[in-house]
Design an enzyme around this catalytic site. Structure first.
Site, PDB file in Angstrom:
ATOM      1  N   ASN A 176      13.405  -0.583 -25.072  1.00  0.00           N
ATOM      2  CA  ASN A 176      12.395  -1.435 -24.448  1.00  0.00           C
ATOM      3  C   ASN A 176      12.703  -1.472 -22.957  1.00  0.00           C
ATOM      4  OD1 ASN A 176      10.705  -3.448 -23.567  1.00  0.00           O
ATOM      5  ND2 ASN A 176      11.712  -5.111 -24.686  1.00  0.00           N
ATOM      6  N   LYS A 228      10.992  -2.689 -20.595  1.00  0.00           N
ATOM      7  CA  LYS A 228      10.460  -3.885 -19.920  1.00  0.00           C
ATOM      8  C   LYS A 228       9.747  -3.478 -18.619  1.00  0.00           C
ATOM      9  CE  LYS A 228      13.911  -6.571 -22.291  1.00  0.00           C
ATOM     10  NZ  LYS A 228      14.734  -7.764 -22.342  1.00  0.00           N
ATOM     11  N   HIS A 237       7.244  -9.935 -28.187  1.00  0.00           N
ATOM     12  CA  HIS A 237       8.594 -10.046 -27.608  1.00  0.00           C
ATOM     13  C   HIS A 237       8.779 -11.472 -27.077  1.00  0.00           C
ATOM     14  CE1 HIS A 237      11.970  -9.553 -24.893  1.00  0.00           C
ATOM     15  NE2 HIS A 237      12.280  -8.467 -25.595  1.00  0.00           N
ATOM     16  N   GLU A 288       9.936 -12.584 -24.446  1.00  0.00           N
ATOM     17  CA  GLU A 288       9.522 -12.759 -23.046  1.00  0.00           C
ATOM     18  C   GLU A 288       8.003 -12.944 -22.953  1.00  0.00           C
ATOM     19  OE1 GLU A 288      11.493  -9.260 -21.603  1.00  0.00           O
ATOM     20  OE2 GLU A 288      13.426 -10.246 -21.905  1.00  0.00           O
ATOM     21  N   GLU A 335      15.483 -10.594 -32.637  1.00  0.00           N
ATOM     22  CA  GLU A 335      16.114 -10.697 -31.325  1.00  0.00           C
ATOM     23  C   GLU A 335      16.414 -12.157 -31.008  1.00  0.00           C
ATOM     24  OE1 GLU A 335      15.029  -6.987 -28.810  1.00  0.00           O
ATOM     25  OE2 GLU A 335      13.526  -8.520 -28.458  1.00  0.00           O
ATOM     26  N   GLY A 390      19.562  -9.855 -22.818  1.00  0.00           N
ATOM     27  CA  GLY A 390      19.877  -9.672 -21.400  1.00  0.00           C
ATOM     28  C   GLY A 390      21.000 -10.571 -20.917  1.00  0.00           C
ATOM     29  N   SER A 448      21.304  -7.426 -26.233  1.00  0.00           N
ATOM     30  CA  SER A 448      22.547  -6.898 -25.661  1.00  0.00           C
ATOM     31  C   SER A 448      23.246  -5.869 -26.541  1.00  0.00           C
ATOM     32  CB  SER A 448      23.502  -8.048 -25.295  1.00  0.00           C
ATOM     33  OG  SER A 448      22.898  -8.893 -24.328  1.00  0.00           O
TER      34      SER A 448
HETATM   35  P1  PGA Z   1      18.663  -6.417 -23.983  1.00  0.00           P
HETATM   36  O1  PGA Z   1      17.117  -6.593 -24.348  1.00  0.00           O
HETATM   37  O2  PGA Z   1      19.168  -5.241 -24.790  1.00  0.00           O
HETATM   38  O3  PGA Z   1      18.680  -6.143 -22.506  1.00  0.00           O
HETATM   39  O4  PGA Z   1      19.345  -7.677 -24.354  1.00  0.00           O
HETATM   40  C1  PGA Z   1      16.652  -6.424 -25.659  1.00  0.00           C
HETATM   41  C2  PGA Z   1      15.197  -6.769 -25.718  1.00  0.00           C
HETATM   42  O5  PGA Z   1      14.785  -7.738 -25.065  1.00  0.00           O
HETATM   43  O6  PGA Z   1      14.405  -6.089 -26.404  1.00  0.00           O
END
Ligand code: PGA
Length: 255
Positions: free
Chosen positions: A9, A11, A96, A98, A168, A174, A214
């Site tokens: 992903n 983003k 997601h 976010e 998630e 993140g 992460s």
């Molecule tokens: P990350 O993001 O691996 O940077 O924690 C995962 C995601 O939000 O899909």
């Protein structure tokens, strides 16, 4: 035997120029390492078409990060399922955290978007997961149950098999903090039992449940080694061809 899906992903990173560079590295490495693993990259909209062109001679799949639930019309700034098909996308990330937090995505829109994607033969990657406060309040199992149940509302068992779920935990996205393998397995098993209740055990076993938050080369093996973890949705570590390819290699070894 299960087949892992390792999904990146990106983003809001990598316009066409950066995407080309990242994909160049990934293409070389993927060809060396993975036969048993499905690999997906999800660039931003403006980089989708070029990514599809760039990867046409590989088996790396390309997906979008969002979709609108209407066919077309006056929805400024949105992108429809048929546009994604035209751009060559086979997957789309839906709901997601976010998007839920910053762009008003709800369980209802997630369900509508999943249905629209399925109608167009695009695989929805439906994201679910709790915040730290929700985990501390011990309502994480109930919350994820509600998210999964709402996402699959009105979806038949054959269609359900075409959906991928990504668990998630928001507190692990993140942040560098990862769910422990035990925490991931516990929630994945919970999600699988919800799917078995909604459909049946065979259908539940056929739906891939990815872990996201992460994931990186240093923790991928223990996470992917869990019985109910069928792959990863990877943000930060997917922006480097080296680390993404390392995770793919780990999945290949576990296959
Ligand atoms: P990350 O993001 O691996 O940077 O924690 C995962 C995601 O939000 O899909």
């Amino acid at each position: 035997m299960r087949r892992f899906l390792i999904a990146g992903n990106w983003k809001m990173n990598c316009g066409p120029a950066d995407a080309a560079e990242l994909l160049e590295g990934l293409k070389e490495k993927k060809a060396e390492v993975a036969e048993e693993v499905d690999v997906l990259v999800c660039p931003p909209f403006v980089s989708l078409s070029m990514s599809v062109n760039y990867l046409h001679d590989t088996d790396i799949e390309v997906g979008a990060q969002n979709i609108h639930f209407e066919e077309n019309g006056a929805y400024t700034g949105e992108v429809s399922a048929s546009m994604l098909v035209e751009a060559g996308c086979n997957f789309v990330i839906i709901g997601h955290s976010e998007r839920r937090e910053y762009f008003g995505e709800t369980d209802t829109t997630v369900n509508k978007k999943a249905k629209k994607a399925l109608e167009h033969n695009i695989v929805p990657v439906v994201c679910v997961g709790e915040s730290l406060d929700q985990r501390k309040a011990n309502i994480h199992f109930e919350l994820v149950k509600n998210q999964v149940t709402a996402a699959f509302e009105g979806i038949s068992d054959t269609e359900a098999l075409d959906i991928v779920i990504a668990y998630e935990p928001i507190w692990a996205i993140g942040t560098g903090e990862t769910a422990s393998p035990e925490q991931a397995q516990e929630m994945h098993a919970h999600i699988r039992s919800i799917l078995a209740e909604l459909y049946d055990q065979e259908t539940a076993d056929g739906i891939r449940i990815l872990y996201g938050g992460s994931m990186k080369p240093g923790n991928a093996e223990e996470l992917l080694g869990q019985e109910d973890v069928d792959g990863g949705l990877i943000g930060g570590a997917s922006l480097s061809a080296d680390s993404f390819a390392e995770i793919i290699t780990i999945a290949e070894k576990l296959s």
